[in-house]
Motif scaffolding. Structure first.
Motif, mmCIF file in Angstrom:
data_model
loop_
_atom_site.group_PDB
_atom_site.id
_atom_site.type_symbol
_atom_site.label_atom_id
_atom_site.label_comp_id
_atom_site.label_asym_id
_atom_site.label_seq_id
_atom_site.Cartn_x
_atom_site.Cartn_y
_atom_site.Cartn_z
ATOM 1 N N THR A 291 0.839 -1.189 0.000
ATOM 2 C CA THR A 291 0.000 0.000 0.000
ATOM 3 C C THR A 291 0.881 1.248 0.000
ATOM 4 O OG1 THR A 291 -0.069 0.004 2.414
ATOM 5 C CG2 THR A 291 -1.800 -1.215 1.262
ATOM 6 N N PRO A 292 0.328 2.392 -0.403
ATOM 7 C CA PRO A 292 1.124 3.631 -0.367
ATOM 8 C C PRO A 292 1.677 3.934 1.018
ATOM 9 C CG PRO A 292 -0.861 3.951 -1.675
ATOM 10 C CD PRO A 292 -0.977 2.585 -1.036
ATOM 11 N N LYS A 293 0.924 3.607 2.071
ATOM 12 C CA LYS A 293 1.402 3.871 3.432
ATOM 13 C C LYS A 293 2.629 3.027 3.753
ATOM 14 C CE LYS A 293 -0.031 3.856 8.279
ATOM 15 N NZ LYS A 293 1.157 3.101 8.716
ATOM 16 N N LYS A 294 2.610 1.758 3.385
ATOM 17 C CA LYS A 294 3.762 0.909 3.673
ATOM 18 C C LYS A 294 4.974 1.356 2.875
ATOM 19 C CE LYS A 294 5.333 -3.796 4.249
ATOM 20 N NZ LYS A 294 4.975 -5.219 4.326
ATOM 21 N N MET A 295 4.771 1.793 1.634
ATOM 22 C CA MET A 295 5.899 2.278 0.843
ATOM 23 C C MET A 295 6.464 3.563 1.437
ATOM 24 S SD MET A 295 4.952 1.389 -3.136
ATOM 25 C CE MET A 295 3.339 2.169 -3.140
ATOM 26 N N ARG A 296 5.572 4.427 1.974
ATOM 27 C CA ARG A 296 6.065 5.642 2.633
ATOM 28 C C ARG A 296 6.844 5.302 3.885
ATOM 29 N NH1 ARG A 296 0.835 7.596 1.510
ATOM 30 N NH2 ARG A 296 0.271 7.230 3.700
ATOM 31 N N ASP A 297 6.340 4.366 4.682
ATOM 32 C CA ASP A 297 7.041 3.967 5.906
ATOM 33 C C ASP A 297 8.398 3.354 5.581
ATOM 34 O OD1 ASP A 297 4.860 4.835 7.286
ATOM 35 O OD2 ASP A 297 3.974 2.851 7.577
ATOM 36 N N ALA A 298 8.451 2.519 4.546
ATOM 37 C CA ALA A 298 9.719 1.899 4.160
ATOM 38 C C ALA A 298 10.705 2.965 3.673
ATOM 39 C CB ALA A 298 9.481 0.858 3.067
ATOM 40 N N ARG A 299 10.206 3.955 2.956
ATOM 41 C CA ARG A 299 11.073 5.028 2.478
ATOM 42 C C ARG A 299 11.630 5.839 3.641
ATOM 43 N NH1 ARG A 299 12.149 8.216 -1.927
ATOM 44 N NH2 ARG A 299 12.380 10.445 -1.502
ATOM 45 N N GLU A 300 10.779 6.128 4.636
ATOM 46 C CA GLU A 300 11.239 6.879 5.804
ATOM 47 C C GLU A 300 12.284 6.107 6.594
ATOM 48 O OE1 GLU A 300 7.748 7.788 7.965
ATOM 49 O OE2 GLU A 300 7.014 9.284 6.516
ATOM 50 N N ASN B 4 12.752 -5.256 -4.107
ATOM 51 C CA ASN B 4 12.147 -4.377 -3.111
ATOM 52 C C ASN B 4 10.622 -4.484 -3.143
ATOM 53 O OD1 ASN B 4 12.539 -2.069 -1.139
ATOM 54 N ND2 ASN B 4 11.223 -1.101 -2.638
ATOM 55 N N SER B 5 10.041 -4.537 -4.350
ATOM 56 C CA SER B 5 8.583 -4.688 -4.464
ATOM 57 C C SER B 5 8.123 -6.012 -3.872
ATOM 58 C CB SER B 5 8.160 -4.593 -5.932
ATOM 59 O OG SER B 5 8.506 -3.340 -6.473
ATOM 60 N N ASP C 175 -5.401 -4.828 8.739
ATOM 61 C CA ASP C 175 -4.887 -4.217 9.970
ATOM 62 C C ASP C 175 -4.443 -2.782 9.730
ATOM 63 O OD1 ASP C 175 -5.355 -6.607 11.232
ATOM 64 O OD2 ASP C 175 -3.280 -7.316 11.070
ATOM 65 N N GLU C 176 -3.820 -2.546 8.582
ATOM 66 C CA GLU C 176 -3.376 -1.186 8.267
ATOM 67 C C GLU C 176 -4.574 -0.260 8.090
ATOM 68 O OE1 GLU C 176 -1.759 0.696 4.300
ATOM 69 O OE2 GLU C 176 -0.135 -0.422 5.270
ATOM 70 N N TYR C 177 -5.625 -0.778 7.462
ATOM 71 C CA TYR C 177 -6.825 0.036 7.282
ATOM 72 C C TYR C 177 -7.452 0.390 8.635
ATOM 73 C CZ TYR C 177 -11.583 1.342 6.022
ATOM 74 O OH TYR C 177 -12.776 2.012 5.911
ATOM 75 N N LYS C 178 -7.445 -0.567 9.540
ATOM 76 C CA LYS C 178 -7.994 -0.297 10.873
ATOM 77 C C LYS C 178 -7.177 0.771 11.588
ATOM 78 C CE LYS C 178 -10.051 -4.863 11.677
ATOM 79 N NZ LYS C 178 -10.009 -6.082 12.526
ATOM 80 N N GLN C 179 -5.847 0.723 11.439
ATOM 81 C CA GLN C 179 -4.997 1.698 12.111
ATOM 82 C C GLN C 179 -5.150 3.093 11.520
ATOM 83 O OE1 GLN C 179 -1.027 0.143 11.909
ATOM 84 N NE2 GLN C 179 -1.437 -1.539 13.305
ATOM 85 N N SER C 180 -5.299 3.172 10.201
ATOM 86 C CA SER C 180 -5.363 4.478 9.556
ATOM 87 C C SER C 180 -6.764 5.073 9.560
ATOM 88 C CB SER C 180 -4.855 4.379 8.108
ATOM 89 O OG SER C 180 -5.638 3.442 7.387
ATOM 90 N N GLU C 181 -7.753 4.242 9.321
ATOM 91 C CA GLU C 181 -9.128 4.734 9.231
ATOM 92 C C GLU C 181 -9.927 4.516 10.511
ATOM 93 O OE1 GLU C 181 -10.176 6.413 6.747
ATOM 94 O OE2 GLU C 181 -8.384 6.141 5.528
#
Length: 360
Positions: free
Chosen positions: A19-28, A223-224, A236-242
């Motif tokens: 997901t875009p969130k996981k890619m952002r977290d990995a980039r950070e 990496n992908s 789980d990610e959806y529950k955490q974000s939304e």
């Protein structure tokens, strides 16, 4: 059955794209796709292209400097006995910097540019944080003798062997040119040597560039693949974000219950309740000090309508049956809003009837 469920949970395959969130977290965290070989190859190639463009400047400058140095050789002993050697060393250092700094600048600019093209702007201290697992001797020993290390070793040997073959074969092809350098002027010798060196470097850099492209493509694919997620991880990610859908539903239910409670508390203060008579009930209050028109303070359908009528009866609030007006008010006016002008006359008639009853 529980063990079977746990086994299925832990063996769930990662079949979903990140997901875009996981890619952002990995980039950070510094987990980005970057090929050092690509940056090295392009920088290496750029430096020697710059050297080719500056060849006349470099060759003439270096020949002139070496000629001057050769003329000073008879006086070297005397020079070092005096303080002139300091000036000579300083002059030699400045000459080296004069010809080397432009090339180093090209390498620096190209290296930064290639990193930016591959990664973009990224500043993170996550990769600098010490991790205990990195200094674990057992894990380090396993990494040294792992299949990945063996593959990297084979790749390095193959790459070095290919580069050596490219260099040797090119030099052998130009061996006649090298042999005549003993019979020509130094300036001509340097020109021939430069052409041969540039040819070797260009071919080696081109080979490294091709290898780097494949290396970058592989790292991007790897990496992908590493960032792929299971369906449960996405949930789980959806529950955490939304937010948890069940929790959000409970919150909305409590909000509706609170709003319903406040609405019911306003019914005893109403001037009249207009009904359908069974399906709709709308409570109206008119306060000339607060509003120019009557306001709907409560409304409901079916069970809510029954509760409104029950509370109105308990608090002696008049109940008037008017089907068209009740239906129109229910569909067009929200709680807390004043009635529209086109309903003034109909509501005024109801209020006049209520006021007449109260006076009686």
């Amino acid at each position: 059955m529980i063990r079977q469920f746990d086994l299925q949970l832990f063996t769930e395959e990662k079949t979903e794209s990140a997901t875009p969130k996981k890619m952002r977290d990995a980039r950070e965290k510094g987990q980005v796709v970057q090929s050092k070989e690509l940056s090295t190859a392009v920088a290496f190639l750029s430096v020697f292209l710059a050297m080719g463009a500056m060849s006349d400047y470099l060759i003439n400058g270096m020949v002139g400097y070496f000629t001057m140095t050769m003329n000073l050789i008879p006086d070297v002993g005397q020079m070092f006995e005096s303080e002139d050697y300091k000036l000579y060393m300083a002059d030699m250092l400045m000459t080296i910097l004069k010809y080397a700094l432009p090339l180093l600048g090209v390498a620096l600019v190209v290296g930064v540019l290639m990193s930016y093209i591959q990664v973009g702007f990224l500043f993170t201290t996550e990769t600098l944080m010490p991790k205990l697992e990195k200094i674990n001797p057992m894990k380090g020993f396993k990494n040294i003798f792992s299949m990945r290390s063996l593959v990297e070793l084979v790749k390095s040997i193959a790459k070095a062997s290919t580069l050596l073959y490219i260099a040797i074969s090119y030099v052998l092809d130009h061996l006649p040119e090298l042999l005549i350098t003993f019979e020509i002027e130094p300036i001509q010798t340097m020109g021939i040597m430069w052409d041969i060196i540039l040819g070797v470097v260009m071919r080696c850099a081109l080979f490294l560039f091709i290898v780097a492209i494949f290396d970058y493509a592989y790292k991007r694919w790897k990496n992908s693949k590493d960032l792929m997620m299971t369906k449960q991880e996405i949930k789980d990610e959806y529950k955490q974000s939304e937010g948890d859908p069940k929790l959000k539903a409970k919150i909305k239910e409590k909000q509706r219950a609170f709003a319903m409670s406040r609405m019911m508390q306003s019914v005893p203060e109403a001037d009249v309740v207009i009904t359908n008579p069974t399906h709709f009930a709308i409570a109206i209050k008119y306060d000339s000090d607060k509003s120019d028109a009557p306001v709907v303070t409560a409304k409901g359908q079916d069970l809510v309508a029954m509760n409104i009528k029950r509370i109105a009866t308990e608090n002696a609030v008049p109940i008037v049956e008017n089907k068209p007006l009740a239906q129109t008010l229910f569909r067009t006016v929200e709680i807390g809003q004043a009635i529209p002008p086109d309903l003034y006359e109909a509501v005024a008639e109801v209020l006049a009837y209520v006021y007449k009853l109260n006076r009686a």
